[in-house]
Design a protein around this motif. Sequence first.
Motif, PDB file in Angstrom:
ATOM      1  N   ALA A 163      32.084  41.962  41.725  1.00  0.00           N
ATOM      2  CA  ALA A 163      32.478  41.717  43.118  1.00  0.00           C
ATOM      3  C   ALA A 163      32.511  40.218  43.366  1.00  0.00           C
ATOM      4  O   ALA A 163      31.479  39.541  43.293  1.00  0.00           O
ATOM      5  N   ALA A 164      33.712  39.693  43.666  1.00  0.00           N
ATOM      6  CA  ALA A 164      33.881  38.243  43.812  1.00  0.00           C
ATOM      7  C   ALA A 164      32.943  37.670  44.872  1.00  0.00           C
ATOM      8  O   ALA A 164      32.387  36.587  44.699  1.00  0.00           O
ATOM      9  N   ASP A 165      32.743  38.423  45.971  1.00  0.00           N
ATOM     10  CA  ASP A 165      31.923  37.842  47.046  1.00  0.00           C
ATOM     11  C   ASP A 165      30.427  37.934  46.768  1.00  0.00           C
ATOM     12  O   ASP A 165      29.616  37.490  47.580  1.00  0.00           O
ATOM     13  N   VAL A 215      33.544  31.454  37.973  1.00  0.00           N
ATOM     14  CA  VAL A 215      33.700  32.629  37.092  1.00  0.00           C
ATOM     15  C   VAL A 215      34.408  32.312  35.787  1.00  0.00           C
ATOM     16  O   VAL A 215      34.357  33.103  34.847  1.00  0.00           O
ATOM     17  N   ALA A 216      35.086  31.161  35.731  1.00  0.00           N
ATOM     18  CA  ALA A 216      35.877  30.858  34.533  1.00  0.00           C
ATOM     19  C   ALA A 216      35.647  29.457  34.000  1.00  0.00           C
ATOM     20  O   ALA A 216      36.287  29.048  33.038  1.00  0.00           O
ATOM     21  N   GLY A 217      34.714  28.705  34.611  1.00  0.00           N
ATOM     22  CA  GLY A 217      34.521  27.313  34.206  1.00  0.00           C
ATOM     23  C   GLY A 217      33.799  27.181  32.889  1.00  0.00           C
ATOM     24  O   GLY A 217      34.173  26.407  32.013  1.00  0.00           O
ATOM     25  N   GLY A 218      32.742  27.947  32.729  1.00  0.00           N
ATOM     26  CA  GLY A 218      31.980  27.889  31.489  1.00  0.00           C
ATOM     27  C   GLY A 218      30.893  26.841  31.498  1.00  0.00           C
ATOM     28  O   GLY A 218      30.762  26.063  32.436  1.00  0.00           O
ATOM     29  N   GLU A 219      30.092  26.868  30.421  1.00  0.00           N
ATOM     30  CA  GLU A 219      28.988  25.924  30.226  1.00  0.00           C
ATOM     31  C   GLU A 219      27.937  26.025  31.320  1.00  0.00           C
ATOM     32  O   GLU A 219      27.309  25.030  31.686  1.00  0.00           O
ATOM     33  N   GLU A 251      22.679  40.666  41.737  1.00  0.00           N
ATOM     34  CA  GLU A 251      23.521  41.803  41.343  1.00  0.00           C
ATOM     35  C   GLU A 251      24.955  41.484  41.724  1.00  0.00           C
ATOM     36  O   GLU A 251      25.251  41.225  42.886  1.00  0.00           O
ATOM     37  N   ILE A 252      25.834  41.504  40.759  1.00  0.00           N
ATOM     38  CA  ILE A 252      27.222  41.094  41.022  1.00  0.00           C
ATOM     39  C   ILE A 252      28.237  42.179  40.682  1.00  0.00           C
ATOM     40  O   ILE A 252      29.428  41.978  40.896  1.00  0.00           O
ATOM     41  N   GLY A 253      27.786  43.306  40.160  1.00  0.00           N
ATOM     42  CA  GLY A 253      28.785  44.303  39.824  1.00  0.00           C
ATOM     43  C   GLY A 253      28.194  45.524  39.173  1.00  0.00           C
ATOM     44  O   GLY A 253      26.972  45.725  39.191  1.00  0.00           O
ATOM     45  N   GLU A 254      29.070  46.315  38.579  1.00  0.00           N
ATOM     46  CA  GLU A 254      28.620  47.568  37.979  1.00  0.00           C
ATOM     47  C   GLU A 254      29.392  47.868  36.704  1.00  0.00           C
ATOM     48  O   GLU A 254      30.492  47.371  36.480  1.00  0.00           O
ATOM     49  N   LEU A 291      37.632  41.469  38.278  1.00  0.00           N
ATOM     50  CA  LEU A 291      37.031  40.754  39.407  1.00  0.00           C
ATOM     51  C   LEU A 291      37.706  41.298  40.662  1.00  0.00           C
ATOM     52  O   LEU A 291      38.934  41.245  40.789  1.00  0.00           O
ATOM     53  N   LEU A 292      36.906  41.829  41.586  1.00  0.00           N
ATOM     54  CA  LEU A 292      37.459  42.509  42.755  1.00  0.00           C
ATOM     55  C   LEU A 292      37.117  41.764  44.038  1.00  0.00           C
ATOM     56  O   LEU A 292      35.992  41.251  44.181  1.00  0.00           O
ATOM     57  N   ASP A 293      38.061  41.719  44.976  1.00  0.00           N
ATOM     58  CA  ASP A 293      37.754  41.108  46.275  1.00  0.00           C
ATOM     59  C   ASP A 293      37.069  42.142  47.163  1.00  0.00           C
ATOM     60  O   ASP A 293      36.826  43.285  46.756  1.00  0.00           O
ATOM     61  N   ALA A 294      36.765  41.762  48.416  1.00  0.00           N
ATOM     62  CA  ALA A 294      35.960  42.619  49.293  1.00  0.00           C
ATOM     63  C   ALA A 294      36.647  43.955  49.559  1.00  0.00           C
ATOM     64  O   ALA A 294      35.989  44.969  49.819  1.00  0.00           O
TER      65      ALA A 294
END
Lengths: 302, 302
Positions: free
Chosen positions: B213-215, B236-240, B269-272, B282-285
């Motif tokens: 969940a992006a938010d 989410v995509a920068g890394g390091e 907790e960011i997802g399932e 990656l899902l929006d609201a």
Amino acid sequence: VRSLGRPPAWVRVGPGDDAAVLAVADRSLLVTTDALVDGVHFRRGWLSPRALGERAYRVNASDVAAMGGWPRAAVMALEVPRGTPTAILDGIVAGFVRAARAHGAVLVGGNLARGPRLAITVTLLGRPGRRIVTRGGARPGDVVFVTGALGAGAAAVRARRGGRTAAFPAVPDRVAVGAALAGIASAMIDVSDGLLQDLGHVARASGVAIRVAADRIPLAAACRRLPRREGLTLAVAGGEDYELAGTVPRGRRAALQRIARRLGCPCTEIGEVVAGRPAVRLLDASGRALHVARAGFDHLRR
Amino acid sequence: VRSLGRPPAWVRVGPGDDAAVLAVADRSLLVTTDALVDGVHFRRGWLSPRALGERAYRVNASDVAAMGGWPRAAVMALEVPRGTPTAILDGIVAGFVRAARAHGAVLVGGNLARGPRLAITVTLLGRPGRRIVTRGGARPGDVVFVTGALGAGAAAVRARRGGRTAAFPAVPDRVAVGAALAGIASAMIDVSDGLLQDLGHVARASGVAIRVAADRIPLAAACRRLPRREGLTLAVAGGEDYELAGTVPRGRRAALQRIARRLGCPCTEIGEVVAGRPAVRLLDASGRALHVARAGFDHLRR
């Protein structure tokens, strides 16, 4: 990489996770790391990718052999310039894995990073042999030995610099010899920086002086073809021989030669350990000190 | 190097011989290797030598933490351009040793080679914690978590590329957190390539799909100050980031938050995890899929 094959059961988690997990059966572990950098330790055109991979394994195995141990597991970190063909990397890994397999050692992980020049950094883990042999056990009265012959790599570098073609010698596999010598050696080291310099490490770690007889040094064929002084210099100061040098108590000289015969690897007595300030002296037939400049690979390095 | 100090008794042979010899008390061993190359993983001017040494240790410790283990012993191979002041090398080693000491880990060996650019390749050995956590244990119904906050490093790279000054963040120390999480996590990885990409490794190794969940993504302060989409992309995509991401069974959510409170480290907790073809979405609201380009450190690499 396909050439990794199926890992043995003691590799609980192999390449592809955050870390490899190894089952440990022994009570101690040998750890060594060594790097090959393009333009410093090799030139791309001199070695095929497979030969380079084999070399990356063997220069590390040489350190484990010098402790009397057996290679067990390795990780390989590659720095790779942009645009390097995948086939080159596959060849390096294949050559490494093949050389490691000869000892039952396994590549368990790695890292791939962009870099300005090809560089291969290996960490090799080993299990101890019957005894762990350090550089620090040489005692006055001990005999100094070296395996194989010296100077082939330095002579090839010199020939190629002079524009002549010369086969670049492979690093010898001295693991079985090192494990056998561990039963009798009081000190051991691998010859990577040049015989005299490496025996200097033994002298300092052991707190002894070492005398080496110049006319006993086993010269590689390429050095025997050169003027005497030049061939000798490459053999004692060239480096990158990856033979084993060390010391045995005088009473173990017969055992040294039995190991040499059994494993088909010359173990030449080249000198003796004496009490005194830590130093290595190269002596001619009449007992006079010879002085040699550094030679061979060192030119590539500085 | 003086800063190495006196090794503990379990280091039977420390730096200075052909290989280090370690006493092994555990029945398994974690092994990981990671490199920092100047101009690829860092820029000389961005980090002091000590900070660079700390970083070289922590990026490796992060891999051991992601297995739920504790760092134990390391070897460091340095490639050093001609003319590099010794003080820089001493600083790197001092920073490394200081960071390692926080975990009782010891630098037991190394290698120094000339190279075209500064590069630090570390191999870190670790001992397993209460359980070894791989990437392959995520199951449908599990909750996805990430430690700390994401995107600080990528935001700093972006700012500096734009000519602004920005403190380059240190790699967080998540070893204790990883060891605690090992008691409950079904899968774990460290976030080095970017959250979505690294969760992709978990999805593939576990044979599951992951919804994020992006938010819910915990954004570093520097990302919260950017336009929403930009900050999210870096996070989410920068890394390091070197945070830990993973999965816990739904019944361990309370335990996850107890660990977070006890160790003072957010575990969000960011997802399932769901059944399905291995992939990360990656899902929006409102449940729509968001697509983000790779970002941040990746620009340095290609």
